[in-house]
Design an enzyme around this catalytic site. Structure first.
Site, mmCIF file in Angstrom:
data_model
loop_
_atom_site.group_PDB
_atom_site.id
_atom_site.type_symbol
_atom_site.label_atom_id
_atom_site.label_comp_id
_atom_site.label_asym_id
_atom_site.label_seq_id
_atom_site.Cartn_x
_atom_site.Cartn_y
_atom_site.Cartn_z
ATOM 1 N N HIS A 163 0.863 -1.184 0.000
ATOM 2 C CA HIS A 163 0.000 0.000 0.000
ATOM 3 C C HIS A 163 0.894 1.227 0.000
ATOM 4 C CE1 HIS A 163 -3.006 2.924 1.125
ATOM 5 N NE2 HIS A 163 -3.943 2.018 0.968
ATOM 6 N N ARG A 180 -5.979 10.453 -0.337
ATOM 7 C CA ARG A 180 -5.582 10.986 -1.652
ATOM 8 C C ARG A 180 -6.795 11.195 -2.550
ATOM 9 N NH1 ARG A 180 -2.219 6.838 -3.761
ATOM 10 N NH2 ARG A 180 -2.763 5.658 -1.901
#
Lengths: 555, 239
Positions: A326, A346
């Site tokens: 990740h 994000r």
């Protein structure tokens, strides 16, 4: 609180923030997304999978001769925990329609659907029900529900993210079932983020071309998992849950069909036999193997147990050479190193920045590409920030989110993330987080078709334990969808099969045969698998545990 | 660049790290001052079976109670996210004995009568606030129990949203309420009955059922990799 020596770098993040805010507001990509060649280049040079020592040829079993992730090869070339001759299978301790191995999202979804189709099941789970990666997903679940989106658009995004290695029929199942799963969960009582008119809130994730990340604040997995668990617990006469009792080997019948399993109570150290007409492997992933020494976002029991017991029984694995890191694991403070920072940060506008406060990658590349770009920035460009314990990381600028989405957005949508950091004196509304890729997901697994069937009759596989649906790289939000779609399918098709099958005499001969193969290949190992739990006992303590006899990490 | 394993790390650093003494179930151990309670227990040599789950603050497996020297108060926390302190005397809660009502979600209603029937003990709440004080998530647990008494399902859902079901509230409650199961019931009632319907979802499900995407799927599934690649890299991105 960040140490003083980071102040200068933090000031640079603040200094560039307004300019980056204007850029984000313009609607254009804040950094040019990579084309196919650029993606390939950064992956080849910096993704941990592409290091030579990351893969090792497996010498036995259905995938013999293939290069698999080194730690996986080592786990598969191991001894069983059990001696088959000690088990009397003519009189099993339990009998049921379906043995479901794993009490996470896929296992619970399968049990509920199987029950609705008239099958009884036993869920065998290593820790408590719901002690699973399913509980921990924060950001959301992809499903194409918006008018500007479609299941086929979702299909294209997932294929591209997976480098077009995904099995088409599985991706179709995933994306076409998506909207139904949203509804099914809601009818069970799942809470989706919606506006007052009922319109589902949808956000971007890495590699999505349409906003399709549906969420439940940043507790998405926890809310889904607890809804499913509660439904399982509401039906104790149809679903039996055996907690702290993982399955350690499969049982087969005379015609080579899966017919239940050998279970091990990790507290009383007793073994039990379960005879089942069909078996569903829903054991999840392997983050706690700490591949390549990485920290992991995974729960305590994620040790890839289903892989090894299925492999011993002859199940074919797919894409077990591919590991997902990740992009945004936490690296500071030390206490939360490796913890997941949801990609939704994000999706909502958070930006990764180097020590100069500069953008160096489009914030929403697919995960493998984003991770490789972060590693490149730290390792090759030397633009990372070192933590006091020597970890490297880059900033993830979260204060931008409230600027872009409006005040209070972080409080409303990221309560878990905010809480995680405020405990250590870092307010993510005011200051960025420090991040580095963290071991996150098993991209491959036991190969299945769109009915969750493996190559072993009677053995169904669903969720992270399965392989094929995500190719060699999963997109954010597709695992939550995966365990629901394929958990439900496994429940349906295993029930259908269980209603017809007439089992022959039971055996665990495959365990002996595998041991024989190990010998023939001259493999010398003292590893015993399933691993069951990782060990965090310091070496100095282990040395003093003179009298303890270990089988893997357990006595 | 791979990072060192947690296992090796704690070992290598042991000599240089600042240490504190904690009392695990009454027995003293020297552990790194920066460790979480969970890290400290493992550092001392325990292999956890109970008391560890997600290790990131979501699953509620690691409820812990502790006292500090010279302080009469009982403190609570999740072992995975609470740091040790000098002199801490701690014990983990391996499980919490909890009453859970069995119900059919399709047959109950989002109203106070459901609470009365399934969790009548809610009405024994004496508003002592012990539950809120015990909550490692800092939730206003007592407030949502008050809302449950009024049948305000939406408020219970909202106030209990971040609950990790660790059991610390229930174990401290003098009225023997299992707060977290009441919260979960109300969340399910809200999701099923009170959340406004998504019309776009209903429409999309109809489209899928009528095989609207069948042809497109077939084209995509049989397309050459190079064609698919072109479509993928040419696709427009929603801003």
């Amino acid at each position: 609180m960040y140490p003083d020596y980071m102040t200068e770098s933090l000031k640079k993040v603040v200094a560039s923030r307004n300019k980056r805010f204007e850029l984000a507001k313009s609607g254009k990509p804040v950094y040019p997304p990579m084309d196919a060649d650029e993606r390939e280049d950064v992956l080849n040079k910096f993704h941990p999978d592409f290091k030579k020592e990351s893969r090792k040829k497996i010498r036995i079993g259905p995938n013999k001769g293939e290069l698999l992730t080194t730690e996986v090869t080592e786990m598969l070339e191991s001894h069983s925990r059990i001696k088959p001759e000690l088990f009397d299978l003519s009189n099993p301790d339990y009998e049921t329609d379906i043995l479901i191995i794993g009490g996470g999202g896929a296992g619970c979804a399968a049990a509920i659907v199987a029950m609705q189709h008239g099958a009884k099941s036993i869920i065998s789970t290593k820790l408590r029900m719901g002690d699973a990666n399913s509980m921990m997903s924060q950001g959301g679940m992809q499903a194409a529900v918006k008018p500007q989106d479609s299941p086929t658009r979702h299909y294209l995004d997932a294929m591209g993210g997976g480098h077009f290695d995904n099995k088409p029929a599985l991706v179709r199942a995933l994306t076409e079932d998506g909207p139904n799963v949203v509804k099914w969960l809601e009818e069970l009582g799942m809470i989706w983020d919606k506006d007052e008119e009922g319109s589902l809130q949808a956000m971007h994730g890495g590699g999505t071309s349409r906003k399709r990340m549906l969420s439940s604040r940043d507790y998405t997995g926890a809310i889904i998992m607890r809804t499913l668990m509660d439904e399982v617990r509401n039906n104790p006469d149809k679903i039996t849950t055996l907690e702290f009792t993982p399955t350690v080997e499969l049982i087969m019948d005379a015609r080579g069909r899966a017919a239940g399993g050998i279970l091990y109570n990790i507290e009383t150290e007793e073994y039990f036999t379960v005879k089942a007409k069909a078996t569903i492997n829903a054991t999840g992933g392997y983050g706690r193997l700490h591949i390549r020494g990485f920290d992991t976002t995974n729960h305590y029991g994620a040790t890839g147990d289903g892989l090894v017991m299925s492999y011993r029984a002859g199940a074919k694995l797919m894409y077990m050479d591919s590991v997902q890191y990740h992009p945004t694991g936490s690296v500071f403070p030390e206490q939360i190193a490796g913890f997941l920072i949801t990609e939704a940060i994000r999706g909502a506008g958070g930006q990764p920045l180097n020590k100069f406060g500069e953008l160096f990658v489009f914030p929403r590349e697919p995960r493998d590409v984003e991770s490789a770009a972060i590693i490149r920035e730290c390792v090759e460009a030397d633009n990372g920030i070192a933590t006091p314990s020597g970890r490297l990381g880059v900033w993830l600028d979260s204060p931008l989110i409230d600027m872009l989405q409006g005040d209070g957005y972080i409080n409303r949508h990221f309560p878990a993330m905010h809480r995680q950091f405020i405990r250590y004196g870092i307010d993510i509304k005011e200051e960025p987080m420090l991040i580095y890729p963290s071991l996150h997901y098993q991209n491959g697994g036991v190969e299945i078709n769109d009915k969750c069937e493996s190559n072993i009759p009677g053995l169904y596989v669903a969720g992270e334990a399965s392989g094929g649906v995500h190719g060699r790289n999963r997109l954010m939000g597709n695992s939550v969808l995966d365990y629901n779609v394929f958990g439900r399918r496994a429940g349906t098709y295993a029930t259908e099969y269980a209603k017809k099958v007439k089992l022959g005499k039971l055996n665990i001969e495959h365990v002996n045969a595998y041991e024989e193969e190990l010998k023939k290949a001259r493999i010398k190992t003292d590893l015993i698998a399933p691993v069951l739990l990782p060990s965090y006992t310091p070496e100095s303590v282990r040395k003093r545990q003179l009298t303890a006899h270990y089988e893997g990490t357990l006595r | 660049m791979a990072k060192k394993k947690a296992v090796k790390k704690s070992d290598a650093k042991a000599t240089e790290e600042k240490m504190v003494t904690v009392f695990i179930m009454g027995k003293g151990y020297k552990v790194p001052a920066e460790a979480t309670i969970m890290g400290a227990i493992e550092y001392a040599g325990y292999l956890l079976k109970r008391g560890a789950g997600c290790r990131e603050g979501f699953c509620g497996a690691c409820a812990t109670v502790y006292r500090m020297p010279g302080d009469y108060k009982i403190y609570t926390g999740l072992a995975c996210t609470t740091r040790v302190e000098e002199g801490m005397w701690l014990a983990q809660l391996p499980a919490s004995p909890a009453h859970k009502a069995i119900y059919d979600i399709k047959k109950i209603k989002p109203e106070v009568a459901t609470i009365q029937e399934l969790y009548p003990e809610v009405f024994r709440c004496v508003a002592c606030n012990s539950c809120s004080k015990a909550c490692p998530q800092d939730l206003e647990v007592m407030d949502y129990i008050q809302e449950a008494k009024r049948g305000n399902i939406a408020a219970v859902m909202d106030l209990s949203f971040d609950c990790v079901m660790c059991g610390l509230c229930a174990i401290r409650c003098p009225a023997e309420i299992v707060q977290y199961n009441v919260g979960l019931l109300c969340k399910r009632l809200y999701g099923r009955y009170l959340a406004p319907e998504s019309k776009e979802l209903t429409k999309r499900i109809k489209e899928v059922k009528s095989k609207k995407f069948d042809k497109e799927f077939k084209e995509l599934m049989t397309a050459k990799k190079s064609d698919l690649e072109k479509q993928y890299y040419d696709r427009d991105l929603e801003s």
